[in-house]
Design a protein around this motif. Structure first.
Motif, PDB file in Angstrom:
ATOM      1  N   ARG A  28      -7.787  32.590  43.039  1.00 52.69           N
ATOM      2  CA  ARG A  28      -9.018  31.992  42.508  1.00 52.69           C
ATOM      3  C   ARG A  28      -9.351  30.703  43.239  1.00 52.69           C
ATOM      4  O   ARG A  28     -10.511  30.426  43.534  1.00 52.69           O
ATOM      5  CB  ARG A  28      -8.848  31.706  41.014  1.00 52.69           C
TER       6      ARG A  28
ATOM      7  N   TYR B 224     -14.291  37.998  47.923  1.00 49.51           N
ATOM      8  CA  TYR B 224     -14.974  36.723  47.986  1.00 49.51           C
ATOM      9  C   TYR B 224     -16.435  36.925  48.388  1.00 49.51           C
ATOM     10  O   TYR B 224     -16.811  37.973  48.904  1.00 49.51           O
ATOM     11  CB  TYR B 224     -14.271  35.798  48.983  1.00 49.51           C
ATOM     12  N   LYS B 225     -17.241  35.892  48.186  1.00 44.57           N
ATOM     13  CA  LYS B 225     -18.671  35.976  48.493  1.00 44.57           C
ATOM     14  C   LYS B 225     -18.942  36.112  49.985  1.00 44.57           C
ATOM     15  O   LYS B 225     -19.973  36.642  50.375  1.00 44.57           O
ATOM     16  CB  LYS B 225     -19.402  34.736  47.965  1.00 44.57           C
TER      17      LYS B 225
ATOM     18  N   GLU C 157     -11.648  39.828  51.794  1.00 40.09           N
ATOM     19  CA  GLU C 157     -10.815  40.197  50.663  1.00 40.09           C
ATOM     20  C   GLU C 157      -9.367  39.866  50.982  1.00 40.09           C
ATOM     21  O   GLU C 157      -8.962  39.839  52.140  1.00 40.09           O
ATOM     22  CB  GLU C 157     -10.951  41.680  50.318  1.00 40.09           C
TER      23      GLU C 157
ATOM     24  N   THR D 255     -10.579  29.864  49.306  1.00 39.74           N
ATOM     25  CA  THR D 255     -11.972  30.052  49.709  1.00 39.74           C
ATOM     26  C   THR D 255     -12.236  31.440  50.256  1.00 39.74           C
ATOM     27  O   THR D 255     -13.381  31.846  50.353  1.00 39.74           O
ATOM     28  CB  THR D 255     -12.365  29.030  50.794  1.00 39.74           C
ATOM     29  N   GLY D 256     -11.199  32.152  50.663  1.00 42.49           N
ATOM     30  CA  GLY D 256     -11.391  33.478  51.203  1.00 42.49           C
ATOM     31  C   GLY D 256     -11.547  33.504  52.708  1.00 42.49           C
ATOM     32  O   GLY D 256     -11.720  34.563  53.295  1.00 42.49           O
TER      33      GLY D 256
END
Length: 90
Positions: A59, A33-34, A38, A62-63
């Motif tokens: 997907r 993720y940004k 992970e 939000t991570g």
């Protein structure tokens, strides 16, 4: 998965999808993720539809790390008298 994965990749062009063959390891999905977190999900013994479901869940998430709440209810103004239960007698 060879037929389902390209369709998932075309439907989600914003994702980078990489497939690797690692012998001697269980199959897994890994999401980066940004926010530099992970997530790894094992997909051993899952059907292709279930693997797509797990990929969709990765997907859509939000991570962020999962945080356990200290209480069952979250409020801005906690009660001074305490929480109400069915055992309270008046």
């Amino acid at each position: 998965m060879e037929s389902h994965l390209p369709a998932f990749k075309e439907g989600n062009a914003q994702l980078e999808l990489i497939t690797e063959l690692n012998r001697g390891q269980h199959p897994f999905l890994k999401a980066f993720y940004k926010n530099k977190n992970e997530r790894v999900v094992c997909v051993k013994n899952l059907t292709p539809d279930d693997v797509l479901l797990q990929a969709t869940r990765l997907r859509n998430s939000t991570g962020r790390k999962v945080v356990k709440l200290k209480t069952r209810h979250v409020t801005q103004h906690p009660s001074v008298q305490g929480t109400w239960t069915t055992a309270v007698r008046f």
